[in-house]
Design a protein around this motif. Structure first.
Motif, PDB file in Angstrom:
ATOM      1  N   SER A 173       0.825  -1.212   0.000  1.00  0.00           N
ATOM      2  CA  SER A 173       0.000   0.000   0.000  1.00  0.00           C
ATOM      3  C   SER A 173       0.859   1.261   0.000  1.00  0.00           C
ATOM      4  O   SER A 173       0.499   2.274  -0.601  1.00  0.00           O
ATOM      5  N   LEU A 174       2.025   1.202   0.666  1.00  0.00           N
ATOM      6  CA  LEU A 174       2.928   2.358   0.660  1.00  0.00           C
ATOM      7  C   LEU A 174       3.484   2.611  -0.737  1.00  0.00           C
ATOM      8  O   LEU A 174       3.613   3.758  -1.170  1.00  0.00           O
ATOM      9  N   VAL A 175       3.810   1.542  -1.433  1.00  0.00           N
ATOM     10  CA  VAL A 175       4.322   1.685  -2.803  1.00  0.00           C
ATOM     11  C   VAL A 175       3.242   2.258  -3.716  1.00  0.00           C
ATOM     12  O   VAL A 175       3.497   3.141  -4.539  1.00  0.00           O
ATOM     13  N   GLU A 176       2.039   1.764  -3.556  1.00  0.00           N
ATOM     14  CA  GLU A 176       0.934   2.248  -4.389  1.00  0.00           C
ATOM     15  C   GLU A 176       0.652   3.733  -4.150  1.00  0.00           C
ATOM     16  O   GLU A 176       0.128   4.422  -5.027  1.00  0.00           O
ATOM     17  N   SER A 177       1.011   4.216  -2.953  1.00  0.00           N
ATOM     18  CA  SER A 177       0.735   5.617  -2.620  1.00  0.00           C
ATOM     19  C   SER A 177       1.954   6.522  -2.807  1.00  0.00           C
ATOM     20  O   SER A 177       1.964   7.658  -2.349  1.00  0.00           O
ATOM     21  N   LEU A 178       2.975   6.021  -3.500  1.00  0.00           N
ATOM     22  CA  LEU A 178       4.163   6.856  -3.727  1.00  0.00           C
ATOM     23  C   LEU A 178       3.838   8.097  -4.557  1.00  0.00           C
ATOM     24  O   LEU A 178       4.498   9.122  -4.449  1.00  0.00           O
ATOM     25  N   ASP A 179       2.838   7.992  -5.397  1.00  0.00           N
ATOM     26  CA  ASP A 179       2.408   9.141  -6.196  1.00  0.00           C
ATOM     27  C   ASP A 179       1.636  10.096  -5.289  1.00  0.00           C
ATOM     28  O   ASP A 179       0.429   9.975  -5.100  1.00  0.00           O
ATOM     29  N   LEU A 180       2.346  11.060  -4.709  1.00  0.00           N
ATOM     30  CA  LEU A 180       1.765  11.972  -3.729  1.00  0.00           C
ATOM     31  C   LEU A 180       0.902  13.052  -4.391  1.00  0.00           C
ATOM     32  O   LEU A 180       0.965  13.259  -5.601  1.00  0.00           O
ATOM     33  N   PRO A 181       0.078  13.748  -3.606  1.00  0.00           N
ATOM     34  CA  PRO A 181      -0.792  14.793  -4.165  1.00  0.00           C
ATOM     35  C   PRO A 181      -0.012  15.845  -4.938  1.00  0.00           C
ATOM     36  O   PRO A 181       1.089  16.237  -4.550  1.00  0.00           O
ATOM     37  N   LYS A 182      -0.575  16.301  -6.044  1.00  0.00           N
ATOM     38  CA  LYS A 182       0.055  17.352  -6.830  1.00  0.00           C
ATOM     39  C   LYS A 182      -0.115  18.699  -6.133  1.00  0.00           C
ATOM     40  O   LYS A 182      -1.127  18.951  -5.504  1.00  0.00           O
ATOM     41  N   VAL A 183       0.896  19.518  -6.263  1.00  0.00           N
ATOM     42  CA  VAL A 183       0.870  20.841  -5.632  1.00  0.00           C
ATOM     43  C   VAL A 183       0.977  21.896  -6.715  1.00  0.00           C
ATOM     44  O   VAL A 183       1.901  21.869  -7.523  1.00  0.00           O
ATOM     45  N   LYS A 184       0.034  22.838  -6.774  1.00  0.00           N
ATOM     46  CA  LYS A 184       0.010  23.833  -7.845  1.00  0.00           C
ATOM     47  C   LYS A 184       0.492  25.215  -7.404  1.00  0.00           C
ATOM     48  O   LYS A 184       1.310  25.827  -8.063  1.00  0.00           O
ATOM     49  N   ASN A 185      -0.009  25.691  -6.295  1.00  0.00           N
ATOM     50  CA  ASN A 185       0.218  27.099  -5.954  1.00  0.00           C
ATOM     51  C   ASN A 185       1.042  27.329  -4.691  1.00  0.00           C
ATOM     52  O   ASN A 185       1.061  28.434  -4.165  1.00  0.00           O
ATOM     53  N   SER A 186       1.700  26.307  -4.199  1.00  0.00           N
ATOM     54  CA  SER A 186       2.481  26.463  -2.972  1.00  0.00           C
ATOM     55  C   SER A 186       3.895  25.928  -3.165  1.00  0.00           C
ATOM     56  O   SER A 186       4.101  24.722  -3.283  1.00  0.00           O
ATOM     57  N   ALA A 187       4.855  26.847  -3.212  1.00  0.00           N
ATOM     58  CA  ALA A 187       6.255  26.433  -3.350  1.00  0.00           C
ATOM     59  C   ALA A 187       6.680  25.613  -2.136  1.00  0.00           C
ATOM     60  O   ALA A 187       7.380  24.601  -2.257  1.00  0.00           O
ATOM     61  N   LYS A 188       6.240  26.039  -0.951  1.00  0.00           N
ATOM     62  CA  LYS A 188       6.578  25.297   0.269  1.00  0.00           C
ATOM     63  C   LYS A 188       5.946  23.905   0.238  1.00  0.00           C
ATOM     64  O   LYS A 188       6.548  22.928   0.676  1.00  0.00           O
ATOM     65  N   GLY A 189       4.728  23.843  -0.290  1.00  0.00           N
ATOM     66  CA  GLY A 189       4.060  22.554  -0.412  1.00  0.00           C
ATOM     67  C   GLY A 189       4.808  21.611  -1.327  1.00  0.00           C
ATOM     68  O   GLY A 189       4.893  20.404  -1.077  1.00  0.00           O
ATOM     69  N   LYS A 190       5.379  22.150  -2.408  1.00  0.00           N
ATOM     70  CA  LYS A 190       6.156  21.323  -3.331  1.00  0.00           C
ATOM     71  C   LYS A 190       7.408  20.765  -2.659  1.00  0.00           C
ATOM     72  O   LYS A 190       7.773  19.606  -2.855  1.00  0.00           O
ATOM     73  N   VAL A 191       8.056  21.608  -1.862  1.00  0.00           N
ATOM     74  CA  VAL A 191       9.239  21.144  -1.135  1.00  0.00           C
ATOM     75  C   VAL A 191       8.846  20.033  -0.163  1.00  0.00           C
ATOM     76  O   VAL A 191       9.532  19.008  -0.051  1.00  0.00           O
ATOM     77  N   LEU A 192       7.744  20.226   0.540  1.00  0.00           N
ATOM     78  CA  LEU A 192       7.264  19.223   1.494  1.00  0.00           C
ATOM     79  C   LEU A 192       6.980  17.894   0.801  1.00  0.00           C
ATOM     80  O   LEU A 192       7.426  16.831   1.255  1.00  0.00           O
ATOM     81  N   MET A 193       6.244  17.920  -0.304  1.00  0.00           N
ATOM     82  CA  MET A 193       5.912  16.697  -1.020  1.00  0.00           C
ATOM     83  C   MET A 193       7.162  16.030  -1.605  1.00  0.00           C
ATOM     84  O   MET A 193       7.289  14.809  -1.628  1.00  0.00           O
ATOM     85  N   HIS A 194       8.099  16.877  -2.071  1.00  0.00           N
ATOM     86  CA  HIS A 194       9.358  16.364  -2.617  1.00  0.00           C
ATOM     87  C   HIS A 194      10.119  15.586  -1.541  1.00  0.00           C
ATOM     88  O   HIS A 194      10.639  14.494  -1.788  1.00  0.00           O
ATOM     89  N   ALA A 195      10.179  16.148  -0.334  1.00  0.00           N
ATOM     90  CA  ALA A 195      10.880  15.497   0.776  1.00  0.00           C
ATOM     91  C   ALA A 195      10.153  14.235   1.215  1.00  0.00           C
ATOM     92  O   ALA A 195      10.786  13.194   1.491  1.00  0.00           O
ATOM     93  N   LEU A 196       8.819  14.290   1.279  1.00  0.00           N
ATOM     94  CA  LEU A 196       8.046  13.120   1.697  1.00  0.00           C
ATOM     95  C   LEU A 196       8.226  11.958   0.721  1.00  0.00           C
ATOM     96  O   LEU A 196       8.244  10.796   1.120  1.00  0.00           O
ATOM     97  N   TYR A 197       8.396  12.282  -0.557  1.00  0.00           N
ATOM     98  CA  TYR A 197       8.644  11.224  -1.536  1.00  0.00           C
ATOM     99  C   TYR A 197       9.974  10.529  -1.225  1.00  0.00           C
ATOM    100  O   TYR A 197      10.063   9.299  -1.210  1.00  0.00           O
ATOM    101  N   GLY A 198      11.005  11.312  -0.957  1.00  0.00           N
ATOM    102  CA  GLY A 198      12.312  10.736  -0.652  1.00  0.00           C
ATOM    103  C   GLY A 198      12.288   9.845   0.572  1.00  0.00           C
ATOM    104  O   GLY A 198      12.842   8.736   0.569  1.00  0.00           O
ATOM    105  N   VAL A 199      11.623  10.315   1.623  1.00  0.00           N
ATOM    106  CA  VAL A 199      11.590   9.521   2.858  1.00  0.00           C
ATOM    107  C   VAL A 199      10.757   8.256   2.671  1.00  0.00           C
ATOM    108  O   VAL A 199      11.066   7.197   3.227  1.00  0.00           O
TER     109      VAL A 199
END
Length: 333
Positions: A173-199
């Motif tokens: 289930s973790l592998v299936e959820s690797l595709d995290l939510p897309k972020v459009k208008n938040s630069a900080k949100g993009k950094v957060l999602m980018h880091a969460l993908y790595g971890v």
């Protein structure tokens, strides 16, 4: 204990869908770039440290201890990154919160499963101590009991904990959820999602190796990481070498893939052959060297399991603290 291998699993064969939230081309401030670059540089360095120096490193307790230590560091880095972003929970997208909470509860479940398996190893080790005690005694009845106990130990250690299979479902289930939510208008949100993908990638990899060590068959993933991640090539090399060696171990049908346990099993097999069905007292002396060797290997396993248990508990506390902090902040909103 070995079972038929699962087919190799290929993920993202057409490229990583997470590529769409890559910060390249985004309007990032120098501070945000610095935060993200620091995180990714540290992640890449930890992945390099995990690269085995030889075949004996893979599925050894020392490697597993290091893997858990480094995983703890990465999860701590995510907590620090969230603070550095100065992204109050009120600004979090509801999907980001769901992702964070979902990951955390699954990781707590994985920790409980691994702790249960380590407890099983400890119990088996106690059985070995009783066996060596009986073997040290110049008593034919005790030798007979020890002979039967060696068979019991092998049966006990080869029994797969049903909770490990649960862990495999969680990893899927973790592998299936690797595709995290897309972020459009938040630069900080993009950094957060980018880091969460790595971890998540590091976590899935480490946990899949742990599952492979305890399950009796390889539970591995072949994750495809987009070139937009600076740590991607380092991870791919690590994943390829470790997965190849684990699959090779299972191909050769070893009793157990865990190196320290395999060494003990060889001693147990030797002892089992040396003790006749109706042993005499004078037959104890030739066993002394093998008994001593078995005791030493059992002690090494005990120390390794103790250290690994501490790291797993530390990981559990880090994940729990991050989850509790988020929930606490949500209550204040």
């Amino acid at each position: 204990m070995s079972r038929p291998q699962e087919p190799h699993r290929q993920f993202f064969p057409f490229g990583n869908p997470f590529r769409s939230i890559s910060p390249k081309g985004s309007n990032f401030s120098s501070k945000l770039w610095a935060i993200l670059n620091d995180f990714e540089r540290n992640l890449a360095e930890r992945l390099r440290k995990l690269h085995p120096s030889g075949k004996d490193d893979v599925l050894s307790l020392s490697w597993m201890i290091l893997a858990m230590e480094l995983l703890c560091e990465t999860h701590s880095d995510v907590k620090n990154l969230i603070k550095e972003l100065e992204l109050p929970v009120t600004d979090w997208n509801e999907k980001w919160i769901d992702v964070y909470l979902d990951i955390s509860v699954k990781l707590l479940d994985v920790c409980n499963v691994v702790s249960s398996e380590l407890s099983h190893l400890n119990q088996s080790n106690l059985m070995l101590r009783c066996i060596t005690h009986n073997l040290d005694s110049a008593d034919s009845k005790r030798l007979t009991r020890a002979r039967a106990s060696l068979d019991e130990w092998r049966l006990n250690i080869s029994t797969t904990n049903s909770r490990i299979k649960n862990c495999c479902v969680i990893l899927d289930s973790l592998v299936e959820s690797l595709d995290l939510p897309k972020v459009k208008n938040s630069a900080k949100g993009k950094v957060l999602m980018h880091a969460l993908y790595g971890v998540k990638v590091q976590t899935v990899f480490v946990c899949s190796v742990f599952a492979s060590a305890f399950l009796g068959s390889p539970k591995l993933f072949d994750l495809k990481i987009a070139a937009t991640y600076s740590w991607g090539q380092t991870f791919s090399s690590l994943q390829s070498d470790v997965n190849s060696e684990i699959r090779s171990i299972y191909t050769h049908g070893k009793f157990t893939p865990l190196k320290e346990l395999e060494a003990i099993d060889q001693c147990v097999a030797n002892l089992r052959q040396m003790i006749p069905e109706n042993p005499e007292v004078e037959e104890v002396q030739p066993l002394k060297n093998v008994i001593s060797e078995l005791g030493g290997k059992a002690e090494k396993l005990s120390e390794g399991v103790h250290l690994l248990s501490k790291e797993v508990d530390n990981f559990f506390q880090i994940v729990l603290a991050g989850r509790d902090a988020l929930l606490s902040n949500l209550r204040k909103v």
